[in-house]
Structure formats: structure tokens, C-alpha cells
Design an enzyme around this catalytic site. Structure first.
Site, short mmCIF file in Angstrom:
data_model
loop_
_atom_site.label_atom_id
_atom_site.label_comp_id
_atom_site.label_asym_id
_atom_site.label_seq_id
_atom_site.Cartn_x
_atom_site.Cartn_y
_atom_site.Cartn_z
CB CYS A 136 -3.58 -12.16 4.33
SG CYS A 136 -4.52 -12.50 2.84
CB CYS A 139 -6.33 -9.84 3.04
SG CYS A 139 -6.31 -11.62 3.21
CG ASP A 140 -4.51 -6.91 5.03
OD1 ASP A 140 -5.73 -6.70 4.85
OD2 ASP A 140 -4.07 -7.57 5.97
#
Ligand code: NAP
Length: 312
Positions: A136, A139-140
Site C-alpha cells: 500500500c 499507507c507507507d
């Protein structure tokens, strides 16, 4: 033993399922949540969530889901740690058979079973998950400012992730197993024009390096045409080879698209009255915690209206 007929059963305990539970519990519908194989859903496999509104310092994914669970419990949600084996949604009373053999009955059902990212299947990929291996970028990605990264895949997801990651990364290698992309033309053009993206064609990641240090230090890449191997020194490997929506248990009763995503109309309504769906098992476009939570809320409100229309 005959089961009581519940007002609503929510299948799945990720962001969508738990939000639906909070809403339906507060509406005195006594929801029962079937946890599934991964209680808390995909967020429990991420580290820090920095983009969920209300947490200016960020919050760890597992903690966010733990809090949502407590919130749902506070208003009377019950949980059963089990998985769905099969369903019969044809009549007014929906029947759900669990892996344990127990059969549950409800007037309404919310399917919030999420999706599972596909993995390459390397041992080192599993070990370094959350330590440089991610599925992701949203997300990261921000953890990789100034880094060199790999994105694996050649579809829209991979291209989107690669483009997004160039906001943070020094360089993004897009490793694809063929010499042309599956992604839509417009997405391809954007990526091909991006000076920070280098395409590594006809190639596969055969090993992710970093086991001794405990975080990703590089990856061994094999050219599938020449069998030549080389090491790319990267700090992150983003696997973007698609997701599989967790909808198999509901097909063919519940209509899905060709990739298995559940089709909804009029908000969260599936093709079967009384059965609603929300989150990543429906949505292959946004796939965010906040959008899943939003759809969970919509599904809960749709259930309330459905039950009211039935005089329940
Ligand atoms: P996808 O279209 O199925 O593409 C998966 C990619 O990963 C393909 O290029 C495939 O290679 C590769 N791949 C599959 N298994 C692999 C393996 N084991 N090792 C290495 N590579 C592997 O999946 P997606 O990109 O997630 O897209 C899914 C759907 O969502 C599509 O309909 C897409 O259009 C849509 N989507 C849309 C957007 C957007 O419009 N903004 C963004 C993301 C996704 P091959 O090409 O060789 O098969």
C-alpha cells in the site's frame, strides 16, 4: 438447536464492518459481527496510519481497529470469531453457515469482507512485510522520502503506486514480468513520462534482501528472457500485482464483476434485497480506511431503512 433470527449480521471486522457495527448497535439493532480470518482487517497488517482524520500524530493500524472494535462493543455489538462457510440469501430470512457448523439467521446482512492483496510468493517477502515490503503506497509511501524503491506489477495499481511513490522516492524501479503494461493508456503515458520511474521489463523479483538487518536492503531481479540476474539496491518493495476481493463464499448468489468485486446499486444494496455490501469487497478504486468506514456507515443506514420498510 434453532438459532434466533437477528436483525442484522455483519460479515467482516475491518474498517467497513466495524463502522457498520457502531451505527447499527447505536440504532439498537444488536448486530453480530463475524470476525473472519483477520479480525480488524487489512489495517491490522499496516504500521502507522497518518491519514485517518482525527489522529494528527498518526495511529497504528491495529490500535485504530482495536478502538473501533471497543466502540462497537460499547453499544452492544457481539462478535463471533469464525468464518463464513456458505450462505443462503434467497428468502426473507438470510442463512449463514459458519466453518464451525453453526447456522446463523438474520433479516439483513452486511458483507464487509474486504480484499486480500496478492503476493509474489517469496519467503523473504513475508518476513520483511512492514519492514520495507508493502502492498500500500498510500499507507507507507511517506516513510520512504529520498529512497530508491521497487514497484512490482504492470497494471493500473502498479502504475498508480509508482507515480504516487515518486512524490517521496528518489527513484522508483517498476519491475514487470512482460515487456508491455496491462495498465490503461493514460496511466501508462503518465508513468512513461515520469523521469523518476525506470522500467525493468521482462523481469521478476526473485529474492528480497535484508533478512540480516531486518529491513529491506535490496532485491535480486531476474530477466525472464535472458535469465540474467542483478541486484537493485532499494529500501522498499511495493507489491502491486492486484487484490482479490473476499467474495467467493457469496457467489453466484451475489452478483460480482469479472474480478469478483461485489456489485452494488442505490448506495450499498446488492442484487439481493436485505443484503448490503461495503468496503474493499466492493471498491477497487479508493481502497482507503476512511472510504471503507464511510461505506460501512452507508450500509448500516441502508439496513436501518430496509428493516423499517419491512416493519421490523
Ligand atoms: P491487474 O489489472 O490484475 O494487474 C496486475 C498486474 O500484476 C499485471 O500487470 C500482472 O502481470 C501482474 N502480476 C500478476 N501476478 C503477478 C505475479 N505473481 N508476479 C508478478 N506480476 C504479477 O490488477 P490491478 O492493477 O490491481 O487492477 C485491478 C483493477 O482495478 C483493474 O480493473 C484496474 O483497471 C483497476 N484499477 C483502476 C485504477 C484507476 O483507474 N485509477 C487504479 C487501480 C486499479 P500481467 O500483465 O503479465 O498479467
Amino acid at each position: 438447536m434453532s438459532e434466533k433470527i437477528r436483525e442484522v449480521i455483519i460479515i467482516g471486522s475491518g474498517a467497513a464492518g466495524l463502522t457498520a457495527a457502531v451505527y447499527n448497535a447505536r440504532a439498537n439493532l444488536n448486530p453480530l459481527v463475524i470476525d473472519g480470518t483477520l479480525p480488524g482487517g487489512q489495517l491490522t497488517t499496516t504500521t502507522e496510519v497518518e491519514n485517518f482524520p482525527g489522529f494528527p500524530e498518526g495511529i497504528m493500524g491495529p490500535e485504530l481497529m482495536d478502538r473501533a472494535r471497543k466502540q462497537a462493543e460499547r453499544f452492544g455489538t457481539q462478535f463471533v470469531f469464525d468464518q463464513v462457510d456458505s450462505v443462503d440469501f434467497q428468502g426473507d430470512i438470510k442463512k449463514i453457515k459458519l466453518s464451525s457448523g453453526q447456522e446463523l439467521l438474520a433479516h439483513a446482512v452486511i458483507i464487509a469482507t474486504g480484499a486480500a492483496p496478492k503476493f509474489i510468493g517469496l519467503e523473504t517477502e513475508k518476513k520483511l512485510m512492514g519492514r520495507g515490503v508493502s502492498t500500500c503506497a498510500t499507507c507507507d509511501g511517506a516513510f520512504f522520502r529520498g529512497s530508491d524503491l521497487i514497484v512490482v506489477g504492470g497494471g493500473d495499481s502498479a502504475i498508480e503506486e509508482a507515480n504516487f511513490l515518486t512524490k517521496f522516492a528518489k527513484k522508483v524501479y517498476l519491475v514487470h514480468r512482460r515487456d508491455h503494461l496491462r495498465a490503461s493508456k493514460i496511466m501508462q503515458e503518465r508513468a512513461l513520462k515520469n523521469p523518476k520511474i525506470e522500467f525493468v521489463w521482462d523481469s521478476a523479483v526473485v529474492e528480497i534482501l535484508g533478512e540480516t538487518k531486518g529491513t529491506v536492503e535490496g532485491a535480486r531481479i531476474k530477466n525472464l528472457k535472458t535469465n540474467e540476474e542483478k541486484i537493485l539496491n532499494v529500501e522498499g518493495v511495493f507489491v502491486a500485482i492486484g487484490h482479490t476481493p473476499n467474495s467467493a463464499a457469496f457467489r453466484p448468489q451475489i452478483s460480482c464483476d469479472e474480478n469478483g468485486y461485489i456489485l452494488t446499486t442505490k448506495g450499498t444494496q446488492t442484487n439481493i434485497p436485505g443484503v448490503f455490501a461495503a468496503g474493499d469487497c466492493v471498491d477497487h478504486v479508493y481502497r482507503q480506511a476512511i472510504t471503507a468506514a464511510g461505506q460501512g456507515c452507508q450500509a448500516a443506514l441502508d439496513v436501518e431503512r430496509y428493516l423499517a420498510s419491512k416493519g421490523l
